[in-house]
Design an enzyme around this catalytic site. Structure first.
Site, mmCIF file in Angstrom:
data_model
loop_
_atom_site.group_PDB
_atom_site.id
_atom_site.type_symbol
_atom_site.label_atom_id
_atom_site.label_comp_id
_atom_site.label_asym_id
_atom_site.label_seq_id
_atom_site.Cartn_x
_atom_site.Cartn_y
_atom_site.Cartn_z
ATOM 1 N N HIS A 13 7.819 -0.105 -17.913
ATOM 2 C CA HIS A 13 8.088 -0.145 -19.356
ATOM 3 C C HIS A 13 9.418 -0.783 -19.681
ATOM 4 O O HIS A 13 9.700 -1.125 -20.807
ATOM 5 C CB HIS A 13 8.024 1.260 -19.943
ATOM 6 C CG HIS A 13 6.675 1.858 -19.793
ATOM 7 N ND1 HIS A 13 6.324 2.602 -18.684
ATOM 8 C CD2 HIS A 13 5.567 1.783 -20.564
ATOM 9 C CE1 HIS A 13 5.061 2.967 -18.805
ATOM 10 N NE2 HIS A 13 4.576 2.487 -19.921
ATOM 11 N N CYS A 18 -1.304 7.933 -15.081
ATOM 12 C CA CYS A 18 0.016 7.777 -15.678
ATOM 13 C C CYS A 18 0.042 8.518 -17.010
ATOM 14 O O CYS A 18 -0.940 9.171 -17.364
ATOM 15 C CB CYS A 18 0.317 6.299 -15.899
ATOM 16 S SG CYS A 18 -0.938 5.458 -16.848
HETATM 17 N N1 GLN Z 1 -5.671 -0.963 -14.595
HETATM 18 C C1 GLN Z 1 -5.033 -0.732 -15.822
HETATM 19 C C2 GLN Z 1 -3.895 -1.717 -16.033
HETATM 20 O O1 GLN Z 1 -3.267 -2.087 -15.100
HETATM 21 C C3 GLN Z 1 -4.472 0.661 -15.904
HETATM 22 C C4 GLN Z 1 -3.867 0.918 -17.238
HETATM 23 C C5 GLN Z 1 -3.315 2.313 -17.402
HETATM 24 O O2 GLN Z 1 -2.968 2.963 -16.470
HETATM 25 N N2 GLN Z 1 -3.222 2.781 -18.590
HETATM 26 O O3 GLN Z 1 -3.605 -2.141 -17.121
HETATM 27 ZN ZN ZN Z 2 -0.991 3.421 -15.847
#
Ligand code: GLN
Ligand code: ZN
Length: 752
Positions: free
Chosen positions: A690, A639
């Site tokens: 978000h 991401c």
């Molecule tokens: N496994 C992590 C979470 O769900 C992934 C976090 C992220 O992609 N930054 O918080």
């Molecule tokens: Zn993420």
């Protein structure tokens, strides 16, 4: 004797994160503006005073942004996207937060989409992307914030009896500013003609206020620039030459590369180069001096603005003495980049004995710059020696998994027996106040290890129960026991040191505390198995083992910047993760997710260095999953970045399933799959985690309808676009209910 000395910028969060706490109280309405500004002013004053006390010969200001420097400057230039209509009635202080957060905390204006945030070059800092209209005008300029910093800095200097110390103001230069902005105009450079008079006016006024120097940050000089951008530099600076103030154009984070001749010959008084991020600093300095007209100042950044290690004085002296011989009083000495990327002060840390004297945070770097200025002229002899960490190269060849995807996936399906469009989430569930409270009590010793464990297990059970009720197919344990996805693993690995207060601004008031690599990395014991096993025993559904990948752990830590060392470290971390994969698998876990949100972030700025990075990043990821049996399903998650330009490398990672952010980038990412194909399974994020609003299922379905055009339904998964830890349970449940509903519908549609 010393050369002139300066820094390129300083952290503005404060040594105790005062800025963060003050602003967050302000936004919540718990503190008025007056008190908030006073808190910020105290940090500002310390920043100037620390420069004076360290003995820097030029004092730097203008970089004290309340949220982000690019944003402050955009606001000062009167940039206001049309959706924020009316916001001009807010003062620039309040308006910047409205743009950055999409929320006007004064309550006068309604929520709007916040400005986009993007990584600042190859750092973990995010800047706000200014939005320019096709015909952008810059009429409503307001330079009060900049001028206030100048006046305040001058007052502090005067109070110290240092009114003769030259003052330098930092600005993002016009060409980088445009390059980093987004624009509705066909050609971003079409804004330059209107922007230049704004800069000219600002510079002129700064000159009248007695500012001697302006540091024009032009970090894009470290990129491979197209001809039109190179020409823009000439156009811009030809239009800005007027003194006072004198201009110094600052490059950093890499060498000037093909822009060396260009940068050296701009009609300005000086050029700054960062020599901390090349393995041939001596040649680099020689090359620049060879190009530099004989009246110009060269500022050499020898003190690394992104390293927590002390500067090697012997090396610095060797580099600087040579330069001083040729430049004499035209040589300045400084930090490579702004110190923004470092924690503020080492003083409050309990540094273990083997690291004593070897570390330097931002405040300590001020003194280092001063010493380097004296080393340059030969006035003092090098004292501190190399503190570089010594690593054992990773000797075993990197491994790859057995089997090809199609056969693996079939075996996994035999074992897992999942429905069409399996539903899952990305890993974390809400970090509730109970979790935070338990953790803080445990840290203070008010909660025993056993009680802490019980509290976290209760949270895990809650997450399992909720998933059970929702009817999710592949479960996660919720990550209650983790503060941060990198710090959690670093604390269990040898080779990392975790500071207590080493906070660095990531964006706005969000700060991170990157672990520090201090030696060879290894994993003495299992790190996650107990928690995951506990969670798996609560349910018959498959429970994902949840790990952070080697590329992300390295990118989000303080580690040496040279590629060779990073390659070794990445593989060492990969081996540690691989061992964890093995232990999870032995404990009966059949799906393991290795998150790589920072996969793209470590990409070097120069194209010539990028293929090497990609191959090493892919190699280390594959190694981290290499002991997985064919019927153990490996997931990864990404991401935060745009991945359009690296889908082929993502494919090369060969994870069985990738869950990826698509909802904010629109469906463009799926478009990219149309062109390049994707041969393994994928879960395109169906909603943006978000947003606090409950996403409706028809919007989610659009993602699946679109994705199935390019990827066979047998290889599609359904999931949110990222972890849910920033949401509360109520929001989480209603969003996931809609997601599961939607999945039932698409199963009917597409199984026909
Ligand atoms: N496994 C992590 C979470 O769900 C992934 C976090 C992220 O992609 N930054 O918080
Ligand atoms: Zn993420």
């Amino acid at each position: 004797m010393s050369t002139p000395t300066h820094i390129l910028g300083f952290p503005r969060i404060g040594d105790k994160r005062q800025t963060k706490f003050a602003l967050e109280r302000y936004w919540k309405g718990k503190q008025d503006k007056q008190a908030t500004l006073e808190a910020l002013q105290a940090v500002f004053t310390t920043n100037i005073q620390d420069q004076i006390d360290a003995g820097l010969s030029i004092v730097t200001t203008g970089d004290f942004a309340h949220y982000d420097l690019v944003l402050s400057q955009a606001v000062a230039f009167g940039i206001q996207p049309p959706r924020f209509e009316g916001a001009e009635t807010l003062d620039t202080f309040d308006r910047q937060f409205y743009f950055a957060r999409g929320r006007d905390h004064t309550g006068k204006y309604e929520d709007k989409a916040a400005w986009q945030m993007t990584k600042w070059f190859d750092t973990n800092y995010h800047y706000l992307v200014p939005e320019l209209e096709a015909e952008q005008s810059f009429d409503n300029v307001d330079f009060t914030q900049i001028f206030k910093q100048v006046a305040d800095a001058q007052a502090i200097l005067e109070k110290n009896g240092k009114q003769d110390t030259p003052l330098k103001v930092v600005l993002v230069g016009p060409v980088s500013f445009l390059y980093l902005a987004s624009s509705k105009a066909e050609d971003k450079l079409s804004h330059l003609d209107k922007l230049l008079p704004v800069y000219a006016d600002l510079l002129n006024q700064l000159g009248q206020k007695g500012v001697q120097w302006v540091q024009m940050d032009e970090p894009i000089l470290s990129l491979d620039l197209e001809g039109k951008w190179q020409q823009a530099f000439e156009r811009a600076y030809n239009g800005l030459q007027q003194t006072p103030p004198e201009l110094i154009v600052a490059s950093y984070f890499d060498t000037l590369g093909n822009n060396c001749h260009l940068a050296c010959n701009l009609p300005v008084s000086g050029v700054h180069i960062d020599v901390t991020r090349t393995n041939k600093p001596k040649q680099y300095i020689t090359q620049v001096i060879d190009h530099l007209p004989s009246h110009k100042t060269l500022s050499i950044g020898v003190v690394d603005g992104r390293s927590v290690w002390t500067t090697d004085q012997t090396k610095a002296q060797e580099l600087l003495a040579g330069a001083y011989e040729r430049l004499q009083d035209r040589l300045w000495v400084g930090t490579g980049s702004s110190l923004l990327h470092l924690p503020v002060d080492l003083a409050s840390e309990d540094v273990p004995s083997e690291l004593q004297g070897k570390l330097a945070f931002a405040k300590q770097k001020l003194k280092e710059v001063v010493i380097c200025g004296q080393l340059a002229t030969g006035d003092v002899k090098a004292d501190a020696n190399a503190t570089d960490i010594k690593l054992t190269p990773y000797n075993d060849d990197a491994q790859v998994r057995q089997g090809v995807f199609s056969e693996r996936y079939a075996k996994q399906q035999d074992k897992l027996n999942l429905p069409l469009f399996p539903t899952t989430t990305i890993g974390s569930f809400p970090q509730t106040s109970e979790i935070r409270k338990a953790r803080s009590q445990w840290n203070k010793g008010e909660l025993s290890d056993a009680d802490y464990k019980t509290a976290m297990q209760a949270e895990i059970k809650r997450a399992v129960d909720e998933q059970e009720k929702l009817g999710i197919d592949v479960f996660v344990h919720g990550e209650a026991e983790r503060t941060d996805m990198v710090e959690y693993f670093a604390q269990y690995m040898d080779g990392f040191w975790l500071s207590k207060n080493g906070w660095v601004q990531s964006y706005g008031t969000r700060c991170v505390r990157p672990p520090i690599v201090v030696g060879d990395i290894s994993r003495p014991n299992a790190m996650t198995v107990e928690w995951i096993k506990y969670a798996q025993d609560l349910t018959d559904k498959p429970m994902k083992g949840m790990l952070t990948g080697p590329v992300t752990i390295l990118n989000w830590s303080f580690a040496p910047s040279d590629a060779e060392t990073r390659d070794i470290l990445r593989l060492q971390i990969a081996e540690a993760i691989n061992q964890e994969v093995g232990d999870l698998q032995d404990a009966g876990i059949s799906i393991i997710q290795i998150d790589e949100p920072a996969f793209r972030e470590g990409l070097p700025l120069k194209q010539a260095d990028q293929p090497h990075y990609w191959s090493e990043a892919v190699k280390s990821f594959k190694h981290s999953a290499s002991c997985a049996n064919e019927d153990t399903q490996i997931h990864t998650h990404m991401c935060y970045s745009s991945f359009h330009d690296c889908l082929n490398h993502i494919s090369d990672m060969d994870a069985d399933v990738i869950t990826i952010e698509t909802s904010r980038s629109g469906l463009q990412l799926l478009d990219a799959f149309k062109n390049d194909g994707y041969h393994n399974a994928i879960g395109p994020g169906v909603y943006d985690i978000h947003s606090p609003r409950t996403p409706d299922s028809s919007n989610m379905q659009v993602v699946i309808d679109e994705a199935q055009k390019y990827i066979p339904v047998e290889r599609l998964w359904v999931n949110p676009d990222c972890g849910l830890k920033t949401r509360n349970w109520e929001e989480t449940i209603s969003a996931l209910q809609n997601m599961v509903e939607m999945t039932k519908k698409v199963r009917e549609v597409y199984s026909a």
